[in-house]
Design a protein around this motif. Structure first.
Motif, PDB file in Angstrom:
ATOM      1  N   PRO A 104       3.361   3.264  -2.052  1.00  0.00           N
ATOM      2  CA  PRO A 104       3.898   3.275  -3.425  1.00  0.00           C
ATOM      3  C   PRO A 104       5.408   3.461  -3.487  1.00  0.00           C
TER       4      PRO A 104
ATOM      5  N   ASP B 187       0.819  -1.213   0.000  1.00  0.00           N
ATOM      6  CA  ASP B 187       0.000   0.000   0.000  1.00  0.00           C
ATOM      7  C   ASP B 187       0.853   1.264   0.000  1.00  0.00           C
TER       8      ASP B 187
ATOM      9  N   ARG C 295      -1.032   2.096  -9.770  1.00  0.00           N
ATOM     10  CA  ARG C 295      -1.632   2.227  -8.442  1.00  0.00           C
ATOM     11  C   ARG C 295      -2.518   3.472  -8.441  1.00  0.00           C
TER      12      ARG C 295
END
Length: 443
Positions: free
Chosen positions: A159, A157, A267
């Motif tokens: 990046p 989670d 993402r």
């Protein structure tokens, strides 16, 4: 006067080296029966101590069917031994206000604790118990499997974590160094208890163990504590055993590298994360001091070229920096920035341009002095705590094969010239460059 300590591996137990260090500190190294190496740095006036148990095995040493075992063991050794439950281990350190933790790397694993000097016997006994007598209980293993999967999900989670992990994979390719240290969700789900147990029994042995401690430490007392704790743990302490050899460059290590790789990871983030770079120096390369100066000037602080050009002058990023890491047979160098997705190509070009500028002309005297000063101050300040000193001993033994005093290291840094920095920058600028981008990119 601080002295240089060459950490050659003696051939038998009882070998002992002593050397003075900065500030009246003293480093001693002893090889115990079984080939166990013990290094300590006595720091006068300190009431605390940090002790670590190092095993020269990391994620790159895992074989097929054992992927993820190294990180699994980092967790499982805290989950109980034949003498202690997981709660016993936790309570032992909480009861004295101490801290205990562990870290897994690509080439070594360390279990460590920081306590009052009077509580050092307890810390040595508990950590040695964990290293020698872990139960790897099947139920605890399954519980911890879920914990590790949550840890990996947490990292996924973030990046910037994803960018760094994917960058290592891009540069090192399909090699052991290209694998994630913590494993992947799939390898953690797949690895059976028997494989983790085999990995533990193969690598956690007396010849591979290095115990380091710094602070209010008496070396002779530490050696007795370690010997007693390992004997209690049932390890074979053969007086004729010798320490395991330090890691050498392996035949399958990345040499020229897989070439330039471009990778985009999608993402749903507000910001893009980009890293560009490639192969670099090994951990023992004598030019590592030059690399440190280069790194400081290029992306090591608020006055660095990347920070000034990308953030201060153009306002294109909040965070931008350069980084390097070395291994036994290769290394990694990268330039990072977090920016608006629409600006990622512009920022990537600026990252590369600043490295190429360093390769084209030597830095000025003021910039060189500032970079050396930044490194020197950071080094000295970083050596003010026992944890840093303990870690320095472990890496000196496992990686470098020598222990430099702080003064020696400062001399090596101050001896770096602008021409040496330019030459190394040119070398780094010439290697195949991989680019990893993480962000809300479309097809």
């Amino acid at each position: 006067m601080p002295q240089h300590l060459p950490l050659v591996a003696p051939g038998a137990a009882g070998s002992d080296l002593t050397v003075g260090q900065d500030g009246d500190a003293q480093v001693r190294r002893t090889v115990l029966p079984g080939g166990v190496r013990v290094l300590s740095e006595h720091m006068p006036g300190l009431r605390s101590a940090t002790v670590g148990a190092w095993v020269g095995v990391g994620s790159r040493d895992e074989t097929s069917g054992h992927f993820g075992s190294t990180h699994f063991l980092e967790h499982l050794l805290f989950k109980g031994t034949t003498r202690r439950s997981a709660m016993d281990i936790a309570e032992a350190f909480d009861a004295v206000g101490g801290e205990a933790n562990a870290a897994t790397g690509k080439e070594h694993t360390c279990y460590y604790a920081r306590v009052l000097d009077s509580d050092l016997p307890m810390a040595v006994d508990v950590i040695a118990d964990m290293v020698t007598s872990a139960r790897l209980d099947p139920d605890e293993l399954e519980t911890e499997r879920g914990v590790i999967l949550e840890e990996l999900a947490m990292n996924d989670d973030d990046p910037s974590d994803v960018a760094h992990e994917q960058f290592a994979t891009a540069v090192f390719g399909d090699t052991p160094l290209g694998r994630p240290i913590g494993g992947t969700p799939q390898t953690i789900r797949d690895v059976p208890r028997d494989a983790v147990w085999e990995h533990y029994r193969e690598h956690y042995r007396a010849p591979t163990l290095v115990v380091t401690a710094a602070g209010g430490v008496d070396h002779d007392a530490l050696c007795r504590l370690v010997s007693d704790a390992l004997a209690t743990g049932g390890w074979d302490l053969d007086p004729q055993a010798v320490p395991s050899a330090r890691r050498a460059a392996s035949a399958g290590a990345p040499g020229a590298g897989p070439g330039a790789v471009e990778l985009t990871v999608r993402r749903p983030t507000e910001q893009a994360n980009v890293i560009v770079g490639g192969l670099c120096l090994t951990a023992t390369d004598q030019r590592r001091f030059t690399l440190s100066v280069l790194n400081a000037a290029l992306g090591g602080g608020m006055s660095s070229r990347l920070f000034q050009e990308i953030r201060e002058k153009r306002g294109l990023a909040y965070s931008t920096y350069s980084f390097a890491s070395g291994h036994a047979d290769t290394g990694l160098f990268g330039l990072y920035a977090g920016c608006t997705p629409a600006k990622v190509d512009q920022v990537t070009a600026l990252l590369v341009a600043e490295l190429e500028k360093m390769a084209q002309a030597p830095m000025g005297a003021a910039e060189l002095t500032r970079s050396v000063g930044q490194l020197s101050g950071g080094l000295v300040l970083g050596m003010e705590d026992t944890g840093s000193r303990m870690s320095r001993l472990g890496k000196s033994e496992l990686v470098h094969g020598e222990l430099m005093s702080v003064d020696e290291t400062l001399e090596r840094i101050r001896a770096v010239t602008a021409q040496e920095v330019q030459d190394l920058a040119a070398e780094l600028a010439a290697v195949p460059r991989s680019v990893v981008r993480v962000g809300p990119f479309g097809d």
